[in-house]
Design a protein around this motif. Structure first.
Motif, short mmCIF file in Angstrom:
data_model
loop_
_atom_site.label_atom_id
_atom_site.label_comp_id
_atom_site.label_asym_id
_atom_site.label_seq_id
_atom_site.Cartn_x
_atom_site.Cartn_y
_atom_site.Cartn_z
N ASP A 147 0.79 -1.23 0.00
CA ASP A 147 0.00 0.00 0.00
C ASP A 147 0.83 1.29 0.00
N SER A 148 2.14 1.19 -0.20
CA SER A 148 2.93 2.42 -0.34
C SER A 148 2.73 2.95 -1.76
N THR A 149 3.06 4.20 -1.95
CA THR A 149 2.89 4.83 -3.25
C THR A 149 4.25 5.08 -3.89
N PRO A 150 4.51 4.48 -5.05
CA PRO A 150 5.79 4.72 -5.73
C PRO A 150 5.97 6.20 -6.06
N VAL A 151 7.20 6.66 -5.95
CA VAL A 151 7.56 8.05 -6.22
C VAL A 151 8.27 8.08 -7.57
N GLY A 152 8.00 9.08 -8.38
CA GLY A 152 8.61 9.18 -9.70
C GLY A 152 10.03 9.71 -9.72
#
Length: 192
Positions: free
Chosen positions: A96-101
């Motif tokens: 549930d973490s959000t990938p960072v660009g």
């Protein structure tokens, strides 16, 4: 005949899942390791960190060491570490973490592959070291009790799920095929 897989079989399955995921990294490099597309939430370096941390965490729950601090900054941030060129921050690759660009937020692609490969081997070694009876024991996984043997099998599918995300990302980026089309399938798909 037994319905329970052996520790050696589970270790073989975990090891066998590695090349099935890693081959889909072909074409990705330092310039595009954080490539994201609409409706495709995970990018290659996040996938490597996520799958590696998931296996390291399971290995610990099954009786192995805590996730290697050379590869993962602690979940609680107790050492104040951030993601860097050498390791992932556990909170940033967990479920549930959000990938960072931002590519500077993650290790290099080569380092990510190294971390993933080490997690594969360490988990396989933990599984091989377990007595067969221990495989029937449960561990808490995301709030649910799951048998160790079932969870090992589940993690092979988990790696496969993320390999599928890489194939979708490859297709959307216009990369060449990794899996060849069989001559029979190509012949059958041609209009007559």
């Amino acid at each position: 005949m037994t319905n329970q897989p052996s520790p050696a079989t589970l270790a073989l399955m975990i090891r066998g899942s590695a090349p099935l995921l890693l081959r889909f990294l072909r074409g990705f490099d330092e310039s595009n390791r954080t490539l994201q597309r609409p409706e495709m939430p995970n990018h290659p370096i996040w996938i490597l960190g996520h799958t590696a941390f998931t296996m390291a965490r399971f290995g610990h729950l099954a009786g192995g060491p805590v996730p290697n601090e050379k590869d993962f900054a602690p979940e609680d941030g107790s050492d104040g570490a951030q993601n860097s060129a050498i390791r992932f921050r556990a909170d940033d690759v967990m479920k549930d973490s959000t990938p960072v660009g931002d590519p500077d937020f993650y290790p290099s692609l080569a380092r990510g592959q190294e971390i993933f490969s080490r997690a594969i081997e360490e988990l396989a070694c933990v599984l091989e070291s377990l007595p067969t009876e221990r495989l029937k024991e449960t561990v808490l996984w995301n709030g649910d009790p799951l048998r160790i043997d079932a969870l090992a099998i589940r993690l092979c599918f988990h790696n496969g799920l993320h390999a599928g995300q890489l194939t979708d990302l490859r297709r959307s980026a216009g990369f060449d095929r990794v899996l060849p089309t069989s001559p029979v399938a190509a012949k059958q798909s041609r209009p007559t």
